[in-house]
Design an enzyme around this catalytic site. Structure first.
Site, mmCIF file in Angstrom:
data_model
loop_
_atom_site.group_PDB
_atom_site.id
_atom_site.type_symbol
_atom_site.label_atom_id
_atom_site.label_comp_id
_atom_site.label_asym_id
_atom_site.label_seq_id
_atom_site.Cartn_x
_atom_site.Cartn_y
_atom_site.Cartn_z
ATOM 1 N N LEU A 165 -24.102 35.654 -33.695
ATOM 2 C CA LEU A 165 -25.659 35.136 -34.099
ATOM 3 C C LEU A 165 -26.692 35.279 -34.682
ATOM 4 C CD1 LEU A 165 -25.212 37.211 -30.240
ATOM 5 C CD2 LEU A 165 -25.065 34.656 -30.558
ATOM 6 N N ARG A 166 -25.902 35.363 -36.213
ATOM 7 C CA ARG A 166 -27.141 35.298 -37.001
ATOM 8 C C ARG A 166 -27.550 33.971 -36.996
ATOM 9 N NH1 ARG A 166 -24.310 37.804 -41.706
ATOM 10 N NH2 ARG A 166 -25.353 39.501 -40.669
ATOM 11 N N ALA A 167 -27.399 32.966 -36.964
ATOM 12 C CA ALA A 167 -27.453 31.249 -37.039
ATOM 13 C C ALA A 167 -28.455 30.953 -35.532
ATOM 14 C CB ALA A 167 -26.285 30.725 -36.939
#
Length: 707
Positions: free
Chosen positions: A279-281
């Protein structure tokens, strides 16, 4: 306001590379993005743009004497040098640009015990490192792909959390470390590991301009700058002032920008469409969209903000293997946005200067074309770039439609002595996990850049295996030094008053340094038989899959790789030693096969390549991988000459592995004979696959138990 005394090249005078400049600006507006990675060939304004960015960032307020530059207006920021009284003097200073050398150690980055104070005064005082100095400024790492992995991870952790924790040399403290991390690199010199690549918030690829008019403008500005730097900087002073004001306004506005549920859903839809991991993107894309809205003077995130953010935050995260080219499919991006928001029928919202977000560069000041395809620069500090942005301080949105893609590496022409004849070019089968190939013995690493994961070597990091008398430049081992000095205390007069009372008396001969064993990277030179005996399509596909798998292994172990092929009547250095294994993979894919087998010429070419590399400063220990079936059919006495060439390599002490590609019921065992003359490890091609080897071993064990 930019510092007028600074004569570095102005950011507003750079021509082209709007996406690069925009990514730097967005990271300055929202440092929580996690930094910017700029990838590009040499001479593309990477370093120039980064150094110019510091001129246009707002000054920071600090307490005089505070080595950690904490914000006096932020009560949550606590300086280890504090507390400061209410009457502490507060001043403003320009933003710092802190450059991290590739060869820096961990103690230089995080800080450590102040050695001089400890030895002279017996005081344990912490000396801040580069992370503390870069707080509220820019931390720049040129050639970040050559920096050791654990240092890159340390920088990115601090960049993401905004704090640095030090637990070393008896020091335990935490200090603020919020900065804009910028890394630049040339992909041809080696790639970043995927897990580190993902930690950079934004990434952009830059290329030199192809438009002649743009190149003319680049040269014109560079010559003008070199002729009179002061006049050139003054010429763009107003543009710099406007750009600095716009960045400051965007920083203030960013906290008020609203990211609505519809736009947040669009961010998630885009990230899911490109199948990025984790979920960093999503988080980075959302932050970048907010920053872009603030940059454009809006208080709400729009479709175009999400599109621009995705272009900068996702390309480097969607690579499925090291050999995949980064990039986004514009049609897929538009489709994902349409699915989330509906078709885009609205006109693009205007920017504060009356233009639109999605255009190309807008020229300004009558200085030449304001729209370009890319940059080209001399990246030395204090020199003009050979590319960058137009003279206008309005940096447009990142649009890659008009930017030419880097040209693929074309295969080198066939040598003139190659005879005409049928050739084939087979695609490689799927790569697999290989067994570990490594050089024999343990050597002493020559430099910090040798750090890798292949062969055993003495290094600055790793497990301690012993100690030895200290040499210049070695790391002092305190405990072993004390042990060496203790037996001599009586002879030196300790406790008698003659030698200084009860103090421990240490002489230079007592000094010891730790001997540590880790892993080093190697120069892996592939010598590939591309003759007719290897040219059967199914066979060459399997051979290429083996080499591609070994290249992938070299990528993961930080090796330098080279590629020599031989067929017809000659050998060819298809790829000189390089850190870019994806270039090697591209050359391998284009490699033709067919003709006779000049094995002797192939081994001789390898000897020449290794001899040249051995003479280079900081040369890595070589590992030669010969991929052949051992047949030699080109020229008189082909087999004899091949064995003589093998003797030369063996006499030079080259560590070699022979991957035996011979197949079929009638086997001559020539590759095994070649391995014996080379003093090399002999591996049938089927045993290179670690999974197959593990399965065979397990099957043998199970059969033994059943018996």
């Amino acid at each position: 306001m930019p510092q007028q005394s600074d004569l570095s090249y102005p950011l507003s005078a750079v021509v082209g590379s709007e996406d690069m400049v925009l990514s730097l600006v967005l990271a300055s507006i929202a440092p929580a993005l996690g930094g910017v990675l700029v990838r590009g060939e040499k001479g593309t304004a990477k370093s120039t743009a980064v150094r110019a960015l510091a001129r246009v960032l707002p000054p920071v307020r600090v307490v005089e004497g505070d080595r950690f530059s904490t914000d006096p207006d932020d009560e949550a920021e606590v300086s280890p040098d504090g507390p400061f009284g209410v009457d502490a003097a507060v001043t403003s200073r320009p933003v710092r640009l802190v450059e991290l050398p590739v060869g820096a150690g961990e103690d230089r980055v995080t800080g450590s015990l102040h050695l001089e104070r400890a030895l002279a005064d017996g005081v344990a005082e912490y000396e801040p490192g580069l992370l503390a100095r870069a707080h509220r400024g820019l931390l720049y790492v040129d050639e970040v792909n050559l920096l050791h992995d654990h240092l890159v991870d340390l920088l990115l952790d601090a960049s993401a959390t905004g704090r640095a924790t030090v637990e070393r040399d008896g020091v335990s403290l935490t200090h603020p470390a919020r900065f804009v991390l910028v890394g630049t690199m040339n992909p041809e010199e080696g790639e970043l590991r995927p897990q580190l690549l993902d930690r950079f918030g934004l990434a952009v690829d830059v290329a030199a301009p192809r438009d002649p008019a743009t190149r003319v403008e680049v040269v014109r500005r560079r010559l003008a700058y070199e002729a009179d730097p002061a006049a050139f900087v003054a010429r763009f002073a107003q543009d710099e002032h406007l750009l600095a004001s716009r960045i400051a306004d965007a920083r203030d506005l960013a906290a008020s920008v609203v990211l609505g549920d519809a736009m947040l859903l669009a961010v998630a839809q885009v990230c899911a469409a490109f199948e990025v991991d984790g979920l960093r993107a999503d988080i980075v894309t959302a932050r970048a969209a907010v920053a872009h809205a603030a940059w454009c003077g809006r208080t709400g995130v729009t479709r175009e903000d999400v599109r621009v953010a995705a272009r900068l935050a996702l390309p480097h995260r969607r690579r499925r293997s090291p050999f995949d080219s980064p990039g986004l499919d514009d049609d897929l991006l538009d489709q994902a946005l349409d699915d989330a928001l509906g078709p885009d029928d609205e006109p693009e919202p205007p920017t504060p200067d009356g233009g639109t977000d999605g255009g190309g560069g807008g020229g300004g000041g009558g200085d030449g074309p304001g729209d370009s395809d890319g940059p080209a620069t001399d990246e030395r500090p204090g020199t003009a770039p050979e590319g960058g942005t137009s003279s206008t301080p309005d940096v447009p949105s990142a649009r890659t439609d008009d930017v030419p893609a880097p040209q693929p590496h074309a295969p080198q022409p066939e040598p003139p002595q190659q005879p005409a004849g049928p050739t084939t070019t087979a695609a490689a089968d799927a790569p697999f996990r290989t067994r570990l190939l490594q050089a024999r013995g343990t050597t002493r690493g020559r430099s910090r850049s040798d750090a890798g994961r292949r062969s055993r070597a003495e290094s600055a990091t790793g497990r301690r295996t012993g100690a030895r008398p200290a040499s210049r430049g070695g790391s002092l081992h305190l405990l072993e030094t004390l042990r060496a000095a203790i037996p001599h205390q009586a002879a030196r007069g300790r406790g008698t008053g003659a030698g200084g009372g009860d103090r421990l008396l240490i002489e230079r001969s007592d000094l010891r340094e730790a001997v540590r064993e880790g892993r080093e990277a190697n120069l892996v030179l592939f010598c590939v038989d591309a003759s007719g005996s290897m040219a059967a399509r199914s066979r060459m596909a399997a051979v290429k899959a083996t080499i591609l798998s070994l290249l992938l292994d070299a990528y993961q172990r930080r090796d330098t790789v080279g590629l020599v092929t031989f067929r017809g009547s000659a050998a060819e250095l298809l790829l000189p030693p390089t850190g870019s294994v994806d270039v090697a993979a591209a050359r391998l894919e284009q490699m033709p096969a067919g003709g006779r087998t000049p094995l002797a010429e192939g081994l001789a070419e390898c000897a020449r390549v290794l001899d040249r590399e051995r003479r280079r400063a900081g040369a890595r220990r070589p590992l030669l991988v010969v991929v052949t079936d051992g047949r030699a059919t080109s020229g008189p006495n082909a087999l004899t000459r091949s064995l003589e060439a093998a003797d030369v390599l063996a006499a030079d002490g080259v560590d070699t592995v022979v991957v035996d590609c011979e197949a079929g019921p009638m086997r001559l065992g020539l590759a095994r004979t070649l391995a014996a003359r080379l003093g090399a490890e002999h591996l049938p091609v089927g045993t290179v696959d670690a999974s197959a080897l593990d399965a065979a071993v397990r099957g043998s064990i199970l059969r033994g138990r059943a018996a």
